[in-house]
Write an enzyme that holds these catalytic residues in place. Structure first.
Site, short mmCIF file in Angstrom:
data_model
loop_
_atom_site.label_atom_id
_atom_site.label_comp_id
_atom_site.label_asym_id
_atom_site.label_seq_id
_atom_site.Cartn_x
_atom_site.Cartn_y
_atom_site.Cartn_z
N ARG A 166 18.19 29.46 -10.41
CA ARG A 166 18.17 27.99 -10.46
C ARG A 166 17.96 27.52 -11.90
NH1 ARG A 166 14.93 25.94 -5.06
NH2 ARG A 166 16.04 27.32 -3.63
N ARG A 175 16.19 19.62 -0.22
CA ARG A 175 16.92 18.72 0.67
C ARG A 175 16.05 17.56 1.12
NH1 ARG A 175 18.45 23.15 4.68
NH2 ARG A 175 17.05 24.34 3.32
N HIS A 187 9.20 19.73 -4.17
CA HIS A 187 8.29 20.86 -4.39
C HIS A 187 6.84 20.38 -4.41
CE1 HIS A 187 11.68 23.40 -4.79
NE2 HIS A 187 12.09 22.92 -5.95
N ASP A 214 11.04 26.57 3.39
CA ASP A 214 12.33 26.14 2.83
C ASP A 214 12.59 24.66 3.12
OD1 ASP A 214 14.72 26.48 1.51
OD2 ASP A 214 15.78 27.25 3.26
N SER A 259 11.01 32.96 -4.86
CA SER A 259 11.75 34.21 -4.71
C SER A 259 12.28 34.68 -6.07
CB SER A 259 12.93 33.96 -3.77
OG SER A 259 13.90 34.97 -3.90
N LEU A 263 -9.70 34.15 5.77
CA LEU A 263 -8.23 34.13 5.71
C LEU A 263 -7.79 34.89 4.48
CD1 LEU A 263 -5.46 32.88 6.72
CD2 LEU A 263 -5.83 31.10 5.00
N SER A 293 16.25 36.20 3.70
CA SER A 293 16.26 35.94 2.26
C SER A 293 15.36 36.89 1.45
CB SER A 293 15.87 34.48 1.97
OG SER A 293 16.81 33.61 2.53
C1 IPE Z 1 12.06 25.99 -0.86
O1 IPE Z 1 12.78 24.83 -0.91
C2 IPE Z 1 11.07 26.09 -1.99
C3 IPE Z 1 11.40 27.07 -3.03
C4 IPE Z 1 12.46 27.83 -3.07
C5 IPE Z 1 10.47 27.20 -4.09
P1 IPE Z 1 14.21 24.80 -1.63
O2 IPE Z 1 13.98 24.45 -3.07
O3 IPE Z 1 14.95 26.07 -1.38
O4 IPE Z 1 14.86 23.58 -0.89
P2 IPE Z 1 16.35 23.46 -0.36
O5 IPE Z 1 16.62 24.67 0.51
O6 IPE Z 1 17.24 23.41 -1.55
O7 IPE Z 1 16.33 22.19 0.41
MG MG Z 2 16.25 26.67 0.12
#
Ligand code: IPE
Ligand code: MG
Length: 273
Positions: A103, A56, A69, A52, A97, A163, A223
């Site tokens: 989103r 940010r 990303h 996560d 997820s 792995l 989550s």
């Molecule tokens: C996690 O980072 C990556 C995915 C959900 C694919 P976020 O996209 O949730 O990043 P924040 O939490 O908004 O910073």
């Molecule tokens: Mg996040």
């Protein structure tokens, strides 16, 4: 977020698509693929990571979330590379997820494109490195080209033993458990182990007990990730955002894990007599 199918299934996941399972759901795996809920075969730990903080990380640098990303994908490469030498036998990464469909479409399709790029670029490397790749999660909502790339990568890497890399894409643990429960009525041998086997079949890629769950990015929640498999997992929460996470951070988390006494409800060693 409380569980409420009528709310959660709104939009991207209408209830009619949930029960019964989508017709496009792939067939159940062969017995060899459907590991029951046990520790992974051989030595090593199962580490699961909620990666996560990408968004940010990017916005704090004045960059678009997509840059977070993309840099997060680089972090994933580093960690996958480091995991086997740090004693990790199974690594499950939460790449997307099912809740992320909420989103903007452009962000989700960007993440799916990155995953597709990863599979195309890294499959040969995985084969060389003995990495077996599995995808857990729904496959019926991702683009057909990605679905094909997943199948190709899984087939190409099936013999890897160093792995087991499991990427969770369009994954919801609650939905997986729900689907397993729907299938379970046909099972005559009712036990937690047989339920674990059904669960392993639902999203493929096995269903093995998680030893250590790491979440980056500072939040402290699960989550909807591997709810069943994390029953006795140790949790390590890291403030760093995922793009900054390094092999040294994984090593530090594993060192912290090594200090924990895992009693699974029994008495600690000192008191057990
Ligand atoms: C996690 O980072 C990556 C995915 C959900 C694919 P976020 O996209 O949730 O990043 P924040 O939490 O908004 O910073
Ligand atoms: Mg996040």
């Amino acid at each position: 977020m409380e569980f409420s199918p009528s709310v959660e299934n709104k939009g991207a996941l209408p209830t009619s698509q949930v029960v019964p399972m989508p017709a496009s759901r792939p067939p159940a795996p062969s017995p060899a693929q459907s590991a029951e809920l046990t520790r992974p075969a051989g030595p090593g730990l199962h580490v699961a990571i909620i990666s996560d903080g990408n968004g940010r990380w990017a916005t704090s640098r004045g960059l678009p979330r997509s840059a977070g990303h993309r840099t997060g994908a680089e972090a994933a490469r580093r960690i996958i590379e480091a995991a086997p030498r740090l004693g990790v036998h199974t690594l499950t990464l939460f790449a997307l997820s099912s809740a992320n469909w909420k989103r903007p479409a452009a962000e989700v399709s960007g993440i799916l494109r990155l995953l597709h790029e990863y599979l195309l670029a890294e499959t040969a490397h995985c084969v060389e490195e003995g990495v077996r790749l599995s995808i857990i999660g729904r496959r019926d909502r991702v683009p057909a080209t990605l679905r094909q790339a997943i199948a190709d990568s899984e087939a190409a890497t099936a013999r890897g033993t160093r792995l087991h890399l499991r990427l969770a894409i369009d994954y919801s643990a609650r939905e997986a458990i729900f689907h397993a429960a729907c299938r379970f009525y046909k099972v005559t041998e009712l036990s937690p182990e047989s339920f674990g086997r059904v669960l392993a079949e639902v999203y493929r890629g096995g269903s093995t007990e998680v030893d250590l769950l790491i979440r980056t990015g500072g939040e402290q929640r699960l989550s909807d990730f591997l709810l069943w498999e994390c029953a006795f997992a140790e949790f390590v929460f890291v403030r760093k955002a995922w793009p900054d996470f390094t092999a040294a951070d994984l090593e530090a988390a594993l060192q912290e894990f090594a200090l924990r006494e895992r009693t699974r409800g029994a008495l600690p060693g000192a008191l057990a007599g």
